[in-house]
Scaffold this motif. Structure first.
Motif, PDB file in Angstrom:
ATOM      1  N   PHE A 211       0.810  -1.215   0.000  1.00 29.42           N
ATOM      2  CA  PHE A 211       0.000   0.000   0.000  1.00 29.42           C
ATOM      3  C   PHE A 211       0.846   1.269   0.000  1.00 29.42           C
ATOM      4  O   PHE A 211       0.465   2.272  -0.592  1.00 29.42           O
ATOM      5  CB  PHE A 211      -0.902   0.039   1.244  1.00 29.42           C
ATOM      6  N   ASP A 212       1.949   1.237   0.724  1.00 28.35           N
ATOM      7  CA  ASP A 212       2.680   2.466   0.990  1.00 28.35           C
ATOM      8  C   ASP A 212       4.172   2.260   0.768  1.00 28.35           C
ATOM      9  O   ASP A 212       4.657   1.138   0.707  1.00 28.35           O
ATOM     10  CB  ASP A 212       2.433   2.915   2.432  1.00 28.35           C
ATOM     11  N   GLY A 213       4.901   3.364   0.666  1.00 26.01           N
ATOM     12  CA  GLY A 213       6.333   3.280   0.433  1.00 26.01           C
ATOM     13  C   GLY A 213       6.658   3.439  -1.044  1.00 26.01           C
ATOM     14  O   GLY A 213       5.778   3.511  -1.903  1.00 26.01           O
ATOM     15  N   TRP A 214       7.938   3.456  -1.348  1.00 26.03           N
ATOM     16  CA  TRP A 214       8.388   3.746  -2.706  1.00 26.03           C
ATOM     17  C   TRP A 214       8.854   2.512  -3.459  1.00 26.03           C
ATOM     18  O   TRP A 214       8.755   2.442  -4.677  1.00 26.03           O
ATOM     19  CB  TRP A 214       9.524   4.771  -2.652  1.00 26.03           C
ATOM     20  N   ASN A 215       9.350   1.503  -2.771  1.00 27.27           N
ATOM     21  CA  ASN A 215      10.104   0.450  -3.437  1.00 27.27           C
ATOM     22  C   ASN A 215       9.347  -0.846  -3.701  1.00 27.27           C
ATOM     23  O   ASN A 215       9.931  -1.797  -4.205  1.00 27.27           O
ATOM     24  CB  ASN A 215      11.362   0.129  -2.615  1.00 27.27           C
ATOM     25  N   PHE A 216       8.066  -0.922  -3.354  1.00 27.29           N
ATOM     26  CA  PHE A 216       7.378  -2.200  -3.549  1.00 27.29           C
ATOM     27  C   PHE A 216       6.940  -2.412  -4.997  1.00 27.29           C
ATOM     28  O   PHE A 216       6.565  -3.510  -5.387  1.00 27.29           O
ATOM     29  CB  PHE A 216       6.179  -2.333  -2.601  1.00 27.29           C
ATOM     30  N   SER A 217       6.966  -1.357  -5.816  1.00 29.99           N
ATOM     31  CA  SER A 217       6.673  -1.497  -7.244  1.00 29.99           C
ATOM     32  C   SER A 217       7.645  -0.620  -8.023  1.00 29.99           C
ATOM     33  O   SER A 217       8.449   0.107  -7.435  1.00 29.99           O
ATOM     34  CB  SER A 217       5.226  -1.104  -7.553  1.00 29.99           C
ATOM     35  N   SER A 218       7.561  -0.658  -9.335  1.00 30.49           N
ATOM     36  CA  SER A 218       8.525   0.100 -10.144  1.00 30.49           C
ATOM     37  C   SER A 218       8.314   1.603 -10.040  1.00 30.49           C
ATOM     38  O   SER A 218       9.240   2.380 -10.255  1.00 30.49           O
ATOM     39  CB  SER A 218       8.422  -0.317 -11.613  1.00 30.49           C
ATOM     40  N   ARG A 219       7.090   2.034  -9.758  1.00 28.88           N
ATOM     41  CA  ARG A 219       6.717   3.451  -9.660  1.00 28.88           C
ATOM     42  C   ARG A 219       6.964   4.222 -10.959  1.00 28.88           C
ATOM     43  O   ARG A 219       7.108   5.444 -10.950  1.00 28.88           O
ATOM     44  CB  ARG A 219       7.465   4.131  -8.517  1.00 28.88           C
ATOM     45  N   LEU A 220       6.992   3.536 -12.081  1.00 31.08           N
ATOM     46  CA  LEU A 220       7.254   4.190 -13.364  1.00 31.08           C
ATOM     47  C   LEU A 220       5.989   4.715 -14.034  1.00 31.08           C
ATOM     48  O   LEU A 220       6.063   5.383 -15.066  1.00 31.08           O
ATOM     49  CB  LEU A 220       7.955   3.211 -14.313  1.00 31.08           C
ATOM     50  N   SER A 221       4.830   4.426 -13.458  1.00 30.07           N
ATOM     51  CA  SER A 221       3.569   4.707 -14.151  1.00 30.07           C
ATOM     52  C   SER A 221       3.360   6.184 -14.460  1.00 30.07           C
ATOM     53  O   SER A 221       2.791   6.528 -15.502  1.00 30.07           O
ATOM     54  CB  SER A 221       2.388   4.173 -13.333  1.00 30.07           C
ATOM     55  N   ALA A 222       3.794   7.080 -13.579  1.00 26.15           N
ATOM     56  CA  ALA A 222       3.582   8.510 -13.830  1.00 26.15           C
ATOM     57  C   ALA A 222       4.382   8.983 -15.036  1.00 26.15           C
ATOM     58  O   ALA A 222       3.895   9.771 -15.857  1.00 26.15           O
ATOM     59  CB  ALA A 222       3.956   9.324 -12.593  1.00 26.15           C
ATOM     60  N   TRP A 223       5.614   8.507 -15.155  1.00 21.92           N
ATOM     61  CA  TRP A 223       6.449   8.891 -16.296  1.00 21.92           C
ATOM     62  C   TRP A 223       5.964   8.232 -17.585  1.00 21.92           C
ATOM     63  O   TRP A 223       6.040   8.829 -18.652  1.00 21.92           O
ATOM     64  CB  TRP A 223       7.901   8.518 -16.015  1.00 21.92           C
ATOM     65  N   LEU A 224       5.447   7.011 -17.471  1.00 24.55           N
ATOM     66  CA  LEU A 224       4.866   6.358 -18.645  1.00 24.55           C
ATOM     67  C   LEU A 224       3.629   7.107 -19.129  1.00 24.55           C
ATOM     68  O   LEU A 224       3.399   7.243 -20.333  1.00 24.55           O
ATOM     69  CB  LEU A 224       4.489   4.911 -18.313  1.00 24.55           C
ATOM     70  N   ALA A 225       2.835   7.599 -18.192  1.00 31.37           N
ATOM     71  CA  ALA A 225       1.568   8.232 -18.555  1.00 31.37           C
ATOM     72  C   ALA A 225       1.770   9.498 -19.378  1.00 31.37           C
ATOM     73  O   ALA A 225       1.037   9.738 -20.343  1.00 31.37           O
ATOM     74  CB  ALA A 225       0.756   8.541 -17.299  1.00 31.37           C
ATOM     75  N   ASN A 226       2.748  10.333 -19.010  1.00 32.31           N
ATOM     76  CA  ASN A 226       2.943  11.555 -19.798  1.00 32.31           C
ATOM     77  C   ASN A 226       4.056  11.408 -20.835  1.00 32.31           C
ATOM     78  O   ASN A 226       4.392  12.362 -21.530  1.00 32.31           O
ATOM     79  CB  ASN A 226       3.168  12.778 -18.902  1.00 32.31           C
ATOM     80  N   GLY A 227       4.595  10.197 -20.934  1.00 30.57           N
ATOM     81  CA  GLY A 227       5.555   9.928 -21.993  1.00 30.57           C
ATOM     82  C   GLY A 227       6.960  10.414 -21.717  1.00 30.57           C
ATOM     83  O   GLY A 227       7.756  10.560 -22.646  1.00 30.57           O
ATOM     84  N   SER A 228       7.313  10.651 -20.450  1.00 31.79           N
ATOM     85  CA  SER A 228       8.699  10.991 -20.127  1.00 31.79           C
ATOM     86  C   SER A 228       9.623   9.809 -20.405  1.00 31.79           C
ATOM     87  O   SER A 228      10.826   9.982 -20.589  1.00 31.79           O
ATOM     88  CB  SER A 228       8.824  11.398 -18.656  1.00 31.79           C
ATOM     89  N   ILE A 229       9.047   8.622 -20.388  1.00 29.83           N
ATOM     90  CA  ILE A 229       9.758   7.408 -20.779  1.00 29.83           C
ATOM     91  C   ILE A 229       8.766   6.561 -21.565  1.00 29.83           C
ATOM     92  O   ILE A 229       7.558   6.615 -21.313  1.00 29.83           O
ATOM     93  CB  ILE A 229      10.293   6.644 -19.542  1.00 29.83           C
ATOM     94  N   SER A 230       9.254   5.817 -22.532  1.00 31.82           N
ATOM     95  CA  SER A 230       8.353   4.993 -23.337  1.00 31.82           C
ATOM     96  C   SER A 230       8.242   3.599 -22.741  1.00 31.82           C
ATOM     97  O   SER A 230       9.171   3.090 -22.101  1.00 31.82           O
ATOM     98  CB  SER A 230       8.856   4.897 -24.782  1.00 31.82           C
ATOM     99  N   VAL A 231       7.098   2.968 -22.961  1.00 26.33           N
ATOM    100  CA  VAL A 231       6.900   1.602 -22.483  1.00 26.33           C
ATOM    101  C   VAL A 231       7.867   0.655 -23.184  1.00 26.33           C
ATOM    102  O   VAL A 231       8.276  -0.370 -22.621  1.00 26.33           O
ATOM    103  CB  VAL A 231       5.428   1.175 -22.685  1.00 26.33           C
TER     104      VAL A 231
END
Length: 423
Positions: free
Chosen positions: A227-247
């Motif tokens: 539920f909480d914290g930074w490291n339990f998932s990749s956390r890349l979704s925000a950058w993927l959403a606006n295209g700062s990084i490509s899938v």
């Protein structure tokens, strides 16, 4: 030839075929982003399209994109207004011959392209990079699109369909066409989003940290329901959403990691999450406006309506369900919510409170820093029983969810009403 690169959900220089195509064909160019004021105004379902967290994340991203373009003797021109008025005017003013942009499965985004083609004499060129696969790799029509994710995944595996490989940023950029920018923010930071920071450099930093510095991808399957914290998932979704990084960049990095360290259940689980994202993108591309309809892609009307008191209690985190309240307060105060938290909150709104799923989808659209139109509405339809769920509807037992995923109650305690008021 004079060109115009219109950035939308592709706010990066690397793996951006639209920029590469423009750079090959044009001697001079404008690199443009348009902020539409309508994004920030309440529309249907009492919510705006973009709330304060994603707005600040976007502004950070635009600043960094401008910095990267300056290194290449270009500038990012930011305009505020209706893009379908601004772009034709710029084309006339600067005698633009070619408009280049990245295609996107969103209904609104596709309408923009069609309208722009009608309103200007310029050549309008689109390139694919928002998805892992190309359109000619996914040869479905509405009547034969896989009704479930499993069928989609098996089709991909059976036909050995592989993600496109990312390309490098161009070595040379067209000469800059001078054009002024509108003022779009008055201060460096509106909100403290840390550890999030918008932009391509930050996205690549997080990618490197998750795969190569911490190797936390090896534990993804065990930790992904946190539920909480930074490291339990990749956390890349925000950058993927606006295209700062490509899938495609993420998929290539995952493949490289598996080559060096071996494929296991965790790396496979992360790839399946990328496939889920892909599935929803192509679902949006195929079904279009049905993704926003009450009856969904199944055209099955759920037994829900709108009850203002129930909806308000859900939005404010004052329901009878502590785990739901914790999720909603976290979302309200941070602009982020884990995948598990999103499913729990959505199930509660639809099943316990009987509220039309579209109100929840609209609120998530407003609040989430990582909002992606296809993933958001695809997941909400899935939970509401009008989308791609083979069971017909997902109804979570909220007590069991809390006991299993927050056994010590620390998440609920952290986001209790008393704790949330000091944030």
């Amino acid at each position: 030839m004079n060109g115009l690169m219109w950035f939308r959900h592709d706010l990066r220089l690397s793996d951006n075929p639209a920029i590469t195509a423009l750079s090959r064909r044009c001697n001079k160019a404008i690199f443009l982003y348009v902020i539409d004021p309508n994004w920030f105004r309440p529309v249907r379902f009492q919510c705006s399209h973009m709330g304060k967290f994603r707005q600040e994340f976007l502004y950070q991203t635009l600043r960094e994109l401008d910095t990267q373009l300056r290194i290449n003797r270009q500038r990012l021109v930011v305009k505020v207004g209706n893009p379908l008025e601004i772009i034709p005017n710029l084309c006339k003013k600067h005698r633009i011959d070619l408009i280049s942009m990245t295609s996107h499965p969103g209904v609104y985004e596709r309408h923009q392209v069609a309208n722009l083609q009608r309103q200007t004499d310029c050549e309008v060129q689109t390139a694919e990079s928002f998805t892992m696969f190309l359109e000619n790799q996914i040869p479905f029509q509405q009547d034969d699109f896989p009704a479930t994710f499993t069928k989609f995944r098996k089709y991909i595996e059976k036909n050995h369909i592989l993600p496109c490989f990312p390309i490098c940023a161009p070595d040379d950029y067209p000469q800059r066409i001078t054009e002024s920018s509108d003022s779009f923010d008055d201060q460096e930071f509106i909100f403290d989003l840390r550890p999030y920071r918008g932009g391509e450099d930050s996205a690549n930093f997080q990618l490197n940290q998750y795969f190569w510095k911490s190797h936390r991808v090896k534990n993804y399957k065990e930790t992904r329901n946190g539920f909480d914290g930074w490291n339990f998932s990749s956390r890349l979704s925000a950058w993927l959403a606006n295209g700062s990084i490509s899938v495609r960049t993420v998929a290539a990095e995952l493949e490289n990691y598996e080559y060096r360290h071996g494929k296991d259940e965790s790396t496979q689980a992360l790839y399946f999450e990328l496939l889920w994202r892909e599935y929803f993108q192509w679902m949006m591309n195929i079904h279009g406006s049905k993704m926003f309809q009450f009856a969904g892609i199944k055209q099955k009307r759920p037994l829900t309506s709108f009850y203002s008191q129930q909806y308000k209690s859900w939005e404010e985190g004052t329901t009878d369900y502590p785990i739901v309240n914790a999720c909603m307060r976290q979302l309200k105060h941070t602009g982020w919510l884990s995948n598990r938290g999103r499913q729990i909150a959505a199930s509660c709104l639809v099943n316990e409170l009987g509220v039309d799923w579209r109100f929840g989808a609209a609120y998530f659209e407003q609040q989430l820093i990582d909002f992606d139109v296809a993933s958001n509405f695809g997941n909400w339809q899935y939970l509401a029983g009008v989308g791609a769920d083979p069971r017909g509807q997902r109804h979570f037992n909220l007590e069991k969810q809390a006991a299993y995923y927050d056994p010590d109650g620390m998440f609920v305690k952290k986001w209790s009403a008393e704790s949330s008021t000091i944030r």
